[in-house]
Design an enzyme around this catalytic site. Structure first.
Site, PDB file in Angstrom:
ATOM      1  CB  ALA A  65      -0.858  -0.328   1.449  1.00 47.91           C
ATOM      2  N   GLY A 106       0.766  -5.279   1.112  1.00 51.02           N
ATOM      3  CA  GLY A 106      -0.215  -5.172   0.187  1.00 51.02           C
ATOM      4  C   GLY A 106       0.143  -6.092  -1.075  1.00 51.02           C
ATOM      5  CD  GLU A 129       1.815  -5.258   5.736  1.00 52.30           C
ATOM      6  OE1 GLU A 129       2.485  -6.361   6.323  1.00 52.30           O
ATOM      7  OE2 GLU A 129       0.951  -5.457   4.649  1.00 52.30           O
TER       8      GLU A 129
HETATM    9  N1  3HC Z   1       4.515   3.680  -0.139  1.00 51.93           N
HETATM   10  C1  3HC Z   1       4.955   4.793  -0.571  1.00 51.93           C
HETATM   11  N2  3HC Z   1       6.247   4.816  -1.009  1.00 51.93           N
HETATM   12  C2  3HC Z   1       7.256   3.892  -0.756  1.00 51.93           C
HETATM   13  C3  3HC Z   1       6.632   2.658  -0.226  1.00 51.93           C
HETATM   14  C4  3HC Z   1       5.375   2.473  -0.127  1.00 51.93           C
HETATM   15  N3  3HC Z   1       4.731   1.273   0.253  1.00 51.93           N
HETATM   16  N4  3HC Z   1       7.797   1.844  -0.580  1.00 51.93           N
HETATM   17  C5  3HC Z   1       8.919   2.604  -0.822  1.00 51.93           C
HETATM   18  N5  3HC Z   1       8.298   3.871  -1.018  1.00 51.93           N
HETATM   19  C6  3HC Z   1       9.131   5.003  -1.533  1.00 51.93           C
HETATM   20  C7  3HC Z   1      10.234   5.516  -0.546  1.00 51.93           C
HETATM   21  O1  3HC Z   1       9.771   6.458   0.169  1.00 51.93           O
HETATM   22  C8  3HC Z   1      11.288   5.939  -1.538  1.00 51.93           C
HETATM   23  O2  3HC Z   1      10.980   7.511  -1.917  1.00 51.93           O
HETATM   24  P1  3HC Z   1      11.865   8.619  -2.084  1.00 51.93           P
HETATM   25  O3  3HC Z   1      12.822   7.777  -3.455  1.00 51.93           O
HETATM   26  O4  3HC Z   1      10.960   9.787  -2.540  1.00 51.93           O
HETATM   27  O5  3HC Z   1      12.625   8.682  -0.981  1.00 51.93           O
HETATM   28  C9  3HC Z   1      11.074   5.091  -2.620  1.00 51.93           C
HETATM   29  O6  3HC Z   1      10.021   4.590  -2.707  1.00 51.93           O
HETATM   30  C10 3HC Z   1      12.306   4.007  -2.831  1.00 51.93           C
HETATM   31  O7  3HC Z   1      12.386   3.510  -1.627  1.00 51.93           O
HETATM   32  P2  3HC Z   1      13.670   3.060  -1.014  1.00 51.93           P
HETATM   33  O8  3HC Z   1      14.664   4.274  -0.960  1.00 51.93           O
HETATM   34  O9  3HC Z   1      13.112   2.467   0.576  1.00 51.93           O
HETATM   35  O10 3HC Z   1      14.225   1.752  -1.754  1.00 51.93           O
HETATM   36  P3  3HC Z   1      14.760   0.225  -1.377  1.00 51.93           P
HETATM   37  O11 3HC Z   1      15.176  -0.075  -2.704  1.00 51.93           O
HETATM   38  O12 3HC Z   1      15.787   0.680  -0.385  1.00 51.93           O
HETATM   39  O13 3HC Z   1      13.720  -0.491  -0.599  1.00 51.93           O
HETATM   40  C11 3HC Z   1      11.756  -1.314  -0.229  1.00 51.93           C
HETATM   41  C12 3HC Z   1      12.708  -0.730  -1.249  1.00 51.93           C
HETATM   42  C13 3HC Z   1      12.234  -2.550   0.316  1.00 51.93           C
HETATM   43  C14 3HC Z   1      10.053  -1.602  -1.064  1.00 51.93           C
HETATM   44  C15 3HC Z   1      11.418  -0.300   0.867  1.00 51.93           C
HETATM   45  O14 3HC Z   1      11.060   0.936   0.257  1.00 51.93           O
HETATM   46  C16 3HC Z   1      10.378  -0.914   1.907  1.00 51.93           C
HETATM   47  O15 3HC Z   1      10.673  -1.578   2.721  1.00 51.93           O
HETATM   48  N6  3HC Z   1       8.939  -0.229   1.614  1.00 51.93           N
HETATM   49  C17 3HC Z   1       7.978  -0.429   2.464  1.00 51.93           C
HETATM   50  C18 3HC Z   1       7.433  -1.666   2.293  1.00 51.93           C
HETATM   51  C19 3HC Z   1       6.312  -1.734   3.170  1.00 51.93           C
HETATM   52  O16 3HC Z   1       6.047  -1.494   4.449  1.00 51.93           O
HETATM   53  N7  3HC Z   1       4.980  -2.143   2.801  1.00 51.93           N
HETATM   54  C20 3HC Z   1       3.782  -2.276   3.353  1.00 51.93           C
HETATM   55  C21 3HC Z   1       2.978  -1.116   3.258  1.00 51.93           C
HETATM   56  S1  3HC Z   1       1.655  -1.145   4.330  1.00 51.93           S
HETATM   57  C22 3HC Z   1       0.477  -2.172   3.607  1.00 51.93           C
HETATM   58  O17 3HC Z   1       0.808  -2.655   2.519  1.00 51.93           O
HETATM   59  C23 3HC Z   1      -0.900  -2.381   4.239  1.00 51.93           C
HETATM   60  C24 3HC Z   1      -1.685  -3.239   3.521  1.00 51.93           C
HETATM   61  O18 3HC Z   1      -1.264  -4.392   4.456  1.00 51.93           O
HETATM   62  C25 3HC Z   1      -3.140  -2.813   4.032  1.00 51.93           C
END
Ligand code: 3HC
Ligand code: NAI
Length: 700
Positions: A65, A106, A129
């Protein structure tokens, strides 16, 4: 259809491609979910389409998400992800996820709602999450336990750590490993599913399995989680949901998940962790240093001084495969320093956390030297000699004379003026502060101190180097103590004053530990050793302003030869070999005497006062640091504190904590302390302005 999700019929397949760089987040506001739904509906009515394939374009399948949407009022729309996966449960044509890079949150939930999953080797699959203080909110808590069993699914969701595709294959989370390029490899797999007429496997039926007694399993799990995740509500709510996956029908489990998600999402813990997620990415950005600034190559390094810090700093480089030469004044000092490093690695090998051959390789990258001539070709040199300006200047004059042009000359000073050190050279643009924290091979934080003349490329190279050696680099300006230690000064000062006014070390420590720090100020001092601070205070005594309040308690304790854990006595007593602090009546007596001597009538001190005095001392100085431009942004200060000082992550850092409390309330307390305790508490101008405007340190 817009580019953000593309839909194309290829042979028998309806291919849905996520195309929302950089991580294919499932943004509601950009219409990603709606477009996936539209594509599925279109394909359902198309007789040419026998199955659906969902893939991601670019570097990965999907990062989940869109986290930036969580705090916005429109985030009610987030419920469309659960709606989408529910809809997928009604689809009768096979749905296949072709996964590469990563499927997180997600993203994995979308894949779990598909009937088949195939992934390229090395792909990471996970539900992270919990790291954002929430739970998987699109059926993840119900589907993953049904696929993996309750125990494994619980571990994955409570740790938030992903697993590689190879392991996911073993566990049955993916059906096959793909070979070749994406999306061709996934298309080949999907065509095979159609050709073979494979039976659809849904993840929403039956109940999750657990070995042994359900009651005992969840009682144990809850006890473990409560202990290991103190202060974090999400892991326990995840446990409740997994229990529902075991004991309740799918639909009721999904309802429990939804309730849990909605309870956690607006909470302080989740807001703090989301703040840190973006802060950790923002911290690498320096407004006047473009991201494409050319950096210098760092292939070799040198460290001056093989003491406490020099040894730890050198280990960081060799751990990252960069050869290091360590320069010392004498062979004896060199042998001692290298011996400490070797014993350090040997202890890790003994614990089974490092292989002997890796230790040997790392030690092989280290070379002790006694002559400057031997280090002249290093790409970077980091000075970690005694904290004395005359000695540092001498070292930098020598470095200026011998180092090759273009070498970065860094100092690990913790208190001295980096501009003055730079002025000892004819190349101040190559000079920078790299302030590591002790133990330097362990602590994540690295303050990158930008001096007046530091070159932009030197700054960019240092920030990049921080990542290479697995540190969190935070840019700081030149001042006494930079960001972290400058703020800490007020924290310890107030902790000491509180003792004189009526508190005891164990009360102050308990309040700070209940707030979420692993250790309060007095336990930390006993661990670090009281003698270092004592020597510094003795040195500063002559120049200390006489009109300012000064607590003598810490000095008295040192005069008794009590230097903390290493002497089995400090602020507390310790049984030999034990690290458990025992409150000591002798110290209480000493504190009560000090109060009388200072003419202070001891009073009952509330826990709230202790917390506010310690925390707002950090915040008020943090605000000054921000106003002076020593820190680039409030969130950088938060990163310094969570990564270097044990500030609880679930409170988001001191500046975010102040924002959460409300800056008007913080100012009110600071003004009250100012009236009671005088000039140490002069309210920061920035705090005053923001409180008046109803603003926050971190942008809302
Ligand atoms: N939403 C919004 N922006 C995101 C994102 C997300 N899920 N994941 C990454 N981004 C953005 C970062 O903020 C960053 O933005 P920027 O360049 O403007 O600073 C860009 O994408 C690149 O991210 P990273 O610098 O972290 O890139 P990496 O290659 O080092 O890592 C990643 C990639 C492993 C995907 C890492 O970004 C990460 O762990 N992201 C979060 C993943 C996460 O927690 N997902 C769960 C979301 S909650 C959910 O899904 C709820 C659901 O259950 C309903
Ligand atoms: P230390 O006393 O353990 O080590 C200093 C080493 O430098 C000694 O081995 C000494 O022989 C060597 N040395 C002194 N002068 C030298 C010279 N001219 N040439 C070569 N070697 C020389 O000191 P420590 O604790 O490692 O501190 C080093 C620096 O790191 C100081 O500037 C200190 O302020 C800073 N620092 C210390 C931290 C700590 O927690 N100890 C934390 C962060 C920074």
């Amino acid at each position: 259809m817009s580019d953000i999700v593309t839909y194309a019929v290829q042979g028998h397949l309806g291919v849905i491609t996520l195309n929302n760089p950089p991580v294919n987040a499932l943004s509601v506001s950009k219409g990603v979910l709606q477009r996936i739904l539209d594509a599925i509906k279109e394909g359902e009515h198309d007789p040419a389409v026998k199955a659906f394939l969902i893939v991601g374009s670019g570097r990965a399948f999907c990062g989940g998400a869109d986290i930036s949407e969580f705090g916005k009022p429109s985030s009610v729309g987030l419920s469309t992800l659960p709606n989408l996966v529910s809809y997928m449960d009604t689809v009768t044509k096979p749905m296949i996820a072709g996964i590469h890079g990563f499927a997180l949150g997600g993203g994995l939930e979308l894949a779990l709602a598909c009937h088949f999953r195939a992934a390229l080797p090395g792909t990471l699959l996970g539900l992270p999450e919990v790291k954002l203080g929430i739970l998987p909110g699109a059926h993840g808590t119900q589907r993953l336990p049904r696929v993996l069993g309750a125990a494994r699914a619980l571990d994955m969701m409570v740790s938030g750590d992903p697993i590689p595709a190879e392991k996911a294959l073993d566990l049955g989370l993916v059906d096959e490993l793909l070979k070749g390029e994406m999306p061709a490899a996934a298309i080949q797999f999907a065509n095979r599913v159609v050709r073979e007429g494979r039976e659809i496997k849904r993840t929403n039926s039956g109940q999750a399995a657990v070995d042994g007694s359900v009651e005992a399993f969840f009682a144990n799990a809850r006890a473990r989680i409560a202990k290991e995740h103190r202060g974090y509500p999400a892991p326990l709510v995840i446990c409740d949901c997994v229990e529902a996956a075991v004991t309740l029908p799918f639909k009721q489990g999904v309802q429990r998940e939804r309730d849990g998600f909605e309870k956690l999402r607006p909470g302080t813990e989740s807001r703090s962790l989301r703040h840190l997620f973006f802060a950790e990415r923002e911290v690498a950005k320096i407004p006047d240093v473009p991201e494409d600034t050319r950096t210098r190559e760092i292939r070799t390094a040198a460290v001056i001084g093989a003491g406490t810090m020099g040894g730890g700093i050198a280990m960081n480089f060799v751990n990252a495969g960069i050869p290091v030469k360590i320069l010392e004044m004498s062979q004896a000092a060199l042998d001692k320093g290298l011996g400490v490093i070797s014993r350090n690695y040997a202890a890790t090998v003994a614990k089974g956390r490092l292989r002997q051959e890796d230790m040997d390789r790392r030690m092989g990258l280290l070379q002790g030297v006694l002559e400057y001539e031997a280090i002249k070709d290093a790409d970077i040199v980091i000075e970690a000699v005694f904290e004395d300006m005359a000695v540092k200047r001498q070292v930098f004059e020598k470095l200026d004379a011998v180092m090759k042009p273009g070498a970065i000359l860094a100092t690990n000073t913790s208190t001295l003026d980096v501009d003055e050190i730079a002025a000892a050279t004819k190349r101040p643009e190559d000079v920078i502060g790299l302030h590591f924290f002790s133990p330097a091979n362990v602590m994540k934080l690295l303050e990158v101190v930008r001096a007046a003349k530091t070159g932009k490329d030197v700054l960019a190279t240092s920030m990049k180097l921080a990542r290479t050696i697995r540190k969190v680099g935070v840019v700081a300006g030149v001042c006494d103590g930079f960001i972290g230690n400058r703020m800490l000064h007020g924290y310890f000062r107030e902790a000491g004053f509180l003792l004189e006014e009526g508190a005891l070390p164990q009360q102050v420590d308990r309040v700070i530990e209940d707030f979420g720090f692993a250790m309060g100020p007095f336990r930390v001092s006993d661990l670090a050793g009281l003698d270092v601070g004592w020597y510094i205070r003795k040195r500063q005594a002559a120049t200390r302003p006489a009109h300012l309040r000064y607590s003598k308690v810490a000095d008295r304790i040192c005069e008794m030869g009590r230097f903390g854990q290493k002497t089995n006595a400090g602020w507390y007593r310790y049984a030999p070999g034990s690290r458990t602090p025992i409150p000591d009546p002798q110290i209480e007596e000493l504190i009560v005497e000090a109060s009388a001597e200072a003419g202070i009538t001891r009073r009952e001190i509330s826990d709230q006062e202790i917390l506010e005095r310690c925390m707002y001392a950090l915040v008020n100085e943090g605000a000054n640091i921000l106003k002076e431009g020593i820190a680039l942004r409030a969130s950088d200060i938060d990163i310094v504190y969570v990564s270097g000082y044990g500030f609880p992550r679930y409170r988001g850092g001191p500046m975010f904590h102040a924002d959460t409390a409300g800056l008007d309330k913080v100012l009110e307390s600071v003004q009250r302390f100012h009236a009671q305790h005088g000039e140490f508490w002069a309210p920061s101008k920035l705090l005053e302005r923001l409180a008046k405007e109803g603003g926050t340190f971190n942008p809302a």
